[in-house]
Motif scaffolding. Structure first.
Motif, PDB file in Angstrom:
ATOM      1  N   THR A 212       0.821  -1.316   0.155  1.00  0.00           N
ATOM      2  CA  THR A 212      -0.060  -0.038  -0.199  1.00  0.00           C
ATOM      3  C   THR A 212       0.961   1.192   0.063  1.00  0.00           C
ATOM      4  O   THR A 212       1.904   1.352   0.785  1.00  0.00           O
ATOM      5  CB  THR A 212      -0.863  -0.087   1.299  1.00  0.00           C
ATOM      6  OG1 THR A 212      -1.808  -1.046   1.068  1.00  0.00           O
ATOM      7  CG2 THR A 212      -1.532   1.341   1.196  1.00  0.00           C
ATOM      8  N   CYS A 213       0.549   2.128  -0.921  1.00  0.00           N
ATOM      9  CA  CYS A 213       1.413   3.384  -1.056  1.00  0.00           C
ATOM     10  C   CYS A 213       0.632   4.343   0.250  1.00  0.00           C
ATOM     11  O   CYS A 213      -0.393   4.738   0.123  1.00  0.00           O
ATOM     12  CB  CYS A 213       1.311   4.016  -2.110  1.00  0.00           C
ATOM     13  SG  CYS A 213       1.943   5.656  -2.284  1.00  0.00           S
ATOM     14  N   ILE A 214       1.583   4.906   1.205  1.00  0.00           N
ATOM     15  CA  ILE A 214       1.128   5.468   2.123  1.00  0.00           C
ATOM     16  C   ILE A 214       1.701   6.866   2.062  1.00  0.00           C
ATOM     17  O   ILE A 214       3.010   7.155   2.045  1.00  0.00           O
ATOM     18  CB  ILE A 214       1.364   4.979   3.731  1.00  0.00           C
ATOM     19  CG1 ILE A 214       0.707   3.670   3.856  1.00  0.00           C
ATOM     20  CG2 ILE A 214       1.109   5.929   4.737  1.00  0.00           C
ATOM     21  CD1 ILE A 214       1.000   3.161   5.068  1.00  0.00           C
ATOM     22  N   THR A 215       0.764   7.890   2.136  1.00  0.00           N
ATOM     23  CA  THR A 215       1.268   9.360   2.247  1.00  0.00           C
ATOM     24  C   THR A 215       0.979  10.235   3.389  1.00  0.00           C
ATOM     25  O   THR A 215      -0.088   9.938   3.861  1.00  0.00           O
ATOM     26  CB  THR A 215       0.635  10.014   1.017  1.00  0.00           C
ATOM     27  OG1 THR A 215       0.721   9.486  -0.328  1.00  0.00           O
ATOM     28  CG2 THR A 215       0.934  11.544   0.950  1.00  0.00           C
TER      29      THR A 215
ATOM     30  N   PHE B  29       5.845   6.293   1.305  1.00  0.00           N
ATOM     31  CA  PHE B  29       6.425   5.025   1.378  1.00  0.00           C
ATOM     32  C   PHE B  29       5.383   4.020   1.071  1.00  0.00           C
ATOM     33  O   PHE B  29       4.204   3.984   1.150  1.00  0.00           O
ATOM     34  CB  PHE B  29       7.111   4.942   2.697  1.00  0.00           C
ATOM     35  CG  PHE B  29       6.106   4.816   3.905  1.00  0.00           C
ATOM     36  CD1 PHE B  29       5.556   3.719   4.275  1.00  0.00           C
ATOM     37  CD2 PHE B  29       5.820   5.996   4.666  1.00  0.00           C
ATOM     38  CE1 PHE B  29       4.628   3.631   5.495  1.00  0.00           C
ATOM     39  CE2 PHE B  29       5.107   6.130   5.533  1.00  0.00           C
ATOM     40  CZ  PHE B  29       4.290   5.007   6.072  1.00  0.00           C
ATOM     41  N   GLU B  30       5.915   2.750   0.802  1.00  0.00           N
ATOM     42  CA  GLU B  30       5.338   1.404   0.422  1.00  0.00           C
ATOM     43  C   GLU B  30       5.279   0.695   1.933  1.00  0.00           C
ATOM     44  O   GLU B  30       6.321   0.567   2.440  1.00  0.00           O
ATOM     45  CB  GLU B  30       6.124   0.572  -0.596  1.00  0.00           C
ATOM     46  CG  GLU B  30       5.769   1.323  -1.849  1.00  0.00           C
ATOM     47  CD  GLU B  30       4.509   1.309  -2.580  1.00  0.00           C
ATOM     48  OE1 GLU B  30       3.920   0.303  -2.449  1.00  0.00           O
ATOM     49  OE2 GLU B  30       4.116   2.455  -3.001  1.00  0.00           O
ATOM     50  N   ALA B  31       3.928   0.445   2.197  1.00  0.00           N
ATOM     51  CA  ALA B  31       3.898  -0.398   3.432  1.00  0.00           C
ATOM     52  C   ALA B  31       3.232  -1.836   3.161  1.00  0.00           C
ATOM     53  O   ALA B  31       2.484  -2.183   2.053  1.00  0.00           O
ATOM     54  CB  ALA B  31       2.992   0.384   4.211  1.00  0.00           C
TER      55      ALA B  31
ATOM     56  N   ARG C 269      -7.182  10.729   5.576  1.00  0.00           N
ATOM     57  CA  ARG C 269      -7.735  11.552   4.534  1.00  0.00           C
ATOM     58  C   ARG C 269      -8.249  11.030   3.214  1.00  0.00           C
ATOM     59  O   ARG C 269      -9.186  11.279   2.673  1.00  0.00           O
ATOM     60  CB  ARG C 269      -6.866  12.723   4.394  1.00  0.00           C
ATOM     61  CG  ARG C 269      -6.471  13.577   5.622  1.00  0.00           C
ATOM     62  CD  ARG C 269      -7.575  14.223   6.205  1.00  0.00           C
ATOM     63  NE  ARG C 269      -7.445  15.112   7.301  1.00  0.00           N
ATOM     64  CZ  ARG C 269      -7.901  15.078   8.026  1.00  0.00           C
ATOM     65  NH1 ARG C 269      -9.240  14.916   8.162  1.00  0.00           N
ATOM     66  NH2 ARG C 269      -7.797  16.253   9.267  1.00  0.00           N
ATOM     67  N   GLU C 270      -7.708   9.818   2.841  1.00  0.00           N
ATOM     68  CA  GLU C 270      -8.132   8.689   1.898  1.00  0.00           C
ATOM     69  C   GLU C 270      -7.802   7.524   1.942  1.00  0.00           C
ATOM     70  O   GLU C 270      -6.712   7.352   2.701  1.00  0.00           O
ATOM     71  CB  GLU C 270      -7.278   9.387   0.321  1.00  0.00           C
ATOM     72  CG  GLU C 270      -7.543  10.937  -0.006  1.00  0.00           C
ATOM     73  CD  GLU C 270      -6.801  11.309  -1.227  1.00  0.00           C
ATOM     74  OE1 GLU C 270      -6.489  10.472  -1.969  1.00  0.00           O
ATOM     75  OE2 GLU C 270      -6.370  12.594  -1.240  1.00  0.00           O
ATOM     76  N   GLY C 271      -8.636   6.707   1.341  1.00  0.00           N
ATOM     77  CA  GLY C 271      -8.204   5.427   1.680  1.00  0.00           C
ATOM     78  C   GLY C 271      -8.808   4.483   2.954  1.00  0.00           C
ATOM     79  O   GLY C 271      -8.690   3.245   2.927  1.00  0.00           O
ATOM     80  N   ALA C 272      -9.912   5.359   3.271  1.00  0.00           N
ATOM     81  CA  ALA C 272     -10.242   4.483   4.858  1.00  0.00           C
ATOM     82  C   ALA C 272     -11.191   3.687   4.362  1.00  0.00           C
ATOM     83  O   ALA C 272     -11.788   2.595   4.995  1.00  0.00           O
ATOM     84  CB  ALA C 272     -11.196   5.713   5.514  1.00  0.00           C
ATOM     85  N   GLU C 273     -11.848   3.885   3.214  1.00  0.00           N
ATOM     86  CA  GLU C 273     -12.807   2.719   2.654  1.00  0.00           C
ATOM     87  C   GLU C 273     -12.148   1.088   2.422  1.00  0.00           C
ATOM     88  O   GLU C 273     -13.049   0.435   2.375  1.00  0.00           O
ATOM     89  CB  GLU C 273     -13.622   3.084   1.356  1.00  0.00           C
ATOM     90  CG  GLU C 273     -12.675   3.409   0.411  1.00  0.00           C
ATOM     91  CD  GLU C 273     -11.822   4.616   0.000  1.00  0.00           C
ATOM     92  OE1 GLU C 273     -11.306   4.866  -0.958  1.00  0.00           O
ATOM     93  OE2 GLU C 273     -12.080   5.136   0.831  1.00  0.00           O
TER      94      GLU C 273
ATOM     95  N   PRO D 103      -4.859   0.065  -2.191  1.00  0.00           N
ATOM     96  CA  PRO D 103      -3.939   0.579  -2.805  1.00  0.00           C
ATOM     97  C   PRO D 103      -3.085   1.841  -2.301  1.00  0.00           C
ATOM     98  O   PRO D 103      -1.971   2.031  -2.693  1.00  0.00           O
ATOM     99  CB  PRO D 103      -4.606   0.905  -4.430  1.00  0.00           C
ATOM    100  CG  PRO D 103      -6.031   1.224  -3.861  1.00  0.00           C
ATOM    101  CD  PRO D 103      -6.226   0.377  -2.624  1.00  0.00           C
ATOM    102  N   ALA D 104      -3.809   2.847  -1.544  1.00  0.00           N
ATOM    103  CA  ALA D 104      -3.062   3.836  -0.915  1.00  0.00           C
ATOM    104  C   ALA D 104      -4.025   4.206   0.211  1.00  0.00           C
ATOM    105  O   ALA D 104      -5.393   4.356   0.550  1.00  0.00           O
ATOM    106  CB  ALA D 104      -3.135   5.077  -2.043  1.00  0.00           C
ATOM    107  N   LEU D 105      -3.223   4.975   1.115  1.00  0.00           N
ATOM    108  CA  LEU D 105      -3.840   5.765   2.305  1.00  0.00           C
ATOM    109  C   LEU D 105      -3.130   6.956   2.441  1.00  0.00           C
ATOM    110  O   LEU D 105      -1.828   7.172   2.108  1.00  0.00           O
ATOM    111  CB  LEU D 105      -3.492   4.841   3.440  1.00  0.00           C
ATOM    112  CG  LEU D 105      -4.233   3.383   4.037  1.00  0.00           C
ATOM    113  CD1 LEU D 105      -3.580   2.910   5.188  1.00  0.00           C
ATOM    114  CD2 LEU D 105      -5.793   3.842   4.174  1.00  0.00           C
TER     115      LEU D 105
END
Length: 122
Positions: free
Chosen positions: A13-16, A30-32, A67-71, A105-107
């Motif tokens: 998962t790409c974490i911002t 970073f990638e997690a 802020r994004e990806g909580a779903e 995919p991302a958070l």
């Protein structure tokens, strides 16, 4: 000679992390590894997020905003919701990072300005 089966690749998962004045001034991407606790991934990537209860969901010091990806992550259960009541700057996107398993995919994560932990250990 025996062929080794291909090792399955763990999804990432790409974490911002949005900029935070003291914990992450420039922000970070970073990638997690999926399935790990968000708090562990933040700590592993140099973000010194509070976790006074040693990551068991009993203190609300690891509070973050998704802020994004909580779903893509599991919703907060009743125990986490009860702990969140004590967090500073609570909003509809608030979660305890020790209760969030990385998924999707991302958070995009925002760190609150303050924590309820007034004395910070080095």
């Amino acid at each position: 000679m025996t062929d080794k089966p291909d090792t399955p690749v763990k999804p990432m998962t790409c974490i911002t992390v949005q900029p935070h004045a003291s914990l992450c001034p420039d922000g970070l991407v970073f990638e997690a590894r999926q399935g790990r606790k968000l708090v562990d991934e933040l700590l592993a990537h140099g973000i010194a997020i509070e976790h006074a209860c040693e990551k068991v969901g009993a203190c609300a010091t690891c509070h973050v905003h998704l802020r994004e990806g909580a779903e893509f992550v599991n919703p907060a259960d009743d125990e986490e919701e009860d702990q969140l009541d004590d967090a500073w700057g609570l909003d509809a996107q608030s979660r305890l990072s020790c209760c969030v398993k990385v998924k999707g995919p991302a958070l995009v994560v925002a760190l609150p300005r303050y924590t309820k932990n007034h004395a910070r250990e080095a």
